[in-house]
Design a protein around this motif. Structure first.
Motif, PDB file in Angstrom:
ATOM      1  N   UNK A   1      10.837   6.706  -0.588  1.00 16.83           N
ATOM      2  CA  UNK A   1      10.063   5.714   0.156  1.00 16.83           C
ATOM      3  C   UNK A   1      10.681   5.569   1.539  1.00 16.83           C
ATOM      4  N   UNK A   2       9.903   5.875   2.568  1.00 16.80           N
ATOM      5  CA  UNK A   2      10.419   5.891   3.933  1.00 16.80           C
ATOM      6  C   UNK A   2      10.091   4.633   4.725  1.00 16.80           C
ATOM      7  N   UNK A   3       9.280   3.748   4.166  1.00 11.87           N
ATOM      8  CA  UNK A   3       8.972   2.508   4.856  1.00 11.87           C
ATOM      9  C   UNK A   3       7.895   2.616   5.921  1.00 11.87           C
ATOM     10  N   UNK A   4       7.211   3.750   5.990  1.00 15.55           N
ATOM     11  CA  UNK A   4       6.136   3.896   6.974  1.00 15.55           C
ATOM     12  C   UNK A   4       4.924   3.059   6.587  1.00 15.55           C
ATOM     13  N   UNK A   5       4.780   2.762   5.314  1.00 18.41           N
ATOM     14  CA  UNK A   5       3.700   1.924   4.802  1.00 18.41           C
ATOM     15  C   UNK A   5       4.336   0.782   4.010  1.00 18.41           C
ATOM     16  N   UNK A   6       3.527  -0.179   3.629  1.00 16.98           N
ATOM     17  CA  UNK A   6       4.030  -1.250   2.769  1.00 16.98           C
ATOM     18  C   UNK A   6       4.385  -0.651   1.412  1.00 16.98           C
ATOM     19  N   UNK A   7       5.366  -1.208   0.731  1.00 17.44           N
ATOM     20  CA  UNK A   7       5.693  -0.707  -0.608  1.00 17.44           C
ATOM     21  C   UNK A   7       4.479  -0.722  -1.542  1.00 17.44           C
TER      22      UNK A   7
ATOM     23  N   UNK B   1      -6.794  -2.929   3.581  1.00 21.27           N
ATOM     24  CA  UNK B   1      -7.544  -2.514   4.766  1.00 21.27           C
ATOM     25  C   UNK B   1      -7.889  -1.028   4.628  1.00 21.27           C
ATOM     26  N   UNK B   2      -8.900  -0.598   5.366  1.00 19.82           N
ATOM     27  CA  UNK B   2      -9.314   0.801   5.278  1.00 19.82           C
ATOM     28  C   UNK B   2      -8.189   1.750   5.675  1.00 19.82           C
ATOM     29  N   UNK B   3      -7.371   1.359   6.636  1.00 18.36           N
ATOM     30  CA  UNK B   3      -6.242   2.216   7.031  1.00 18.36           C
ATOM     31  C   UNK B   3      -5.233   2.350   5.890  1.00 18.36           C
TER      32      UNK B   3
END
Length: 190
Positions: free
Chosen positions: A67-73, A148-150
């Motif tokens: 998990x790199x933290x680019x997105x929410x967990x 969200x769509x993203x």
């Protein structure tokens, strides 16, 4: 109420990556219900949903260091669940969807209201079950989980434009099947 820093999903994932079973157990308890609900809606079967939860959380345990933290967990975890559910559906594609959620409808004030709620919910479930899994996942993640769509694009590993197209077609099909408005709720694009 905000969580203490050591109880955030990011902190729990970092601790899980270091082999902390207590942190993993907290993540498991936190995500078991939401992932089960999502998987149940995608697969239509409680036994497959249980399997998806187990496989998803086992992947979280094994790959937490990735998990790199680019997105929410939660986006990362739901992305895993989406892929696991798709594989589970593929393995059991010949099985039919079961209708086992009647006891989960909100109680209504009168017998008539209760019957209407059951019929409405059954109609929605039946309509959702007709959608291809990609469209159903988009609707589920938007309306039931508030993504969200993203974020859905990250979860399903496809471009945002594809998610928008899936939503457009899903809403058109649901509108035709259910007649009229899909109710309140706005699709969040950001």
């Amino acid at each position: 109420m905000t969580r203490p820093p050591e109880d955030t999903d990011t902190a729990l994932l970092a601790a899980t990556a270091r082999g902390d079973r207590t942190a993993f157990e907290r993540l498991f308890r936190r995500y078991h219900g939401p992932v089960f609900g999502f998987a149940l809606r995608l697969t239509g079967r409680p036994d497959l949903a249980d399997e998806v939860v187990g496989d998803t959380m086992m992947t979280v345990w094994r790959k937490a260091e990735g998990f790199e933290g680019r997105a929410k967990p939660s986006t990362w975890i739901f992305g895993i669940a989406y892929r696991v559910a798709a594989k589970a559906r593929g393995r059991r594609a010949k099985d039919s969807l079961h209708d086992e959620l009647d006891d989960q409808f909100p109680a209504a004030r009168s017998g008539t209201e209760a019957m209407e709620a059951v019929f409405d919910a059954k109609a929605v479930r039946a309509a959702l079950a007709t959608l291809p899994v990609e469209q159903r996942a988009t609707v589920e993640l938007t309306y039931f989980y508030g993504y969200r769509l993203t974020e859905i694009a990250e979860i399903t590993d496809c471009p945002v434009g594809t998610v928008k197209t899936r939503m457009f077609h899903a809403r058109a099909k649901l509108r035709a099947l259910l007649g009229g408005d899909l109710g309140p709720g706005e699709v969040r694009h950001g």
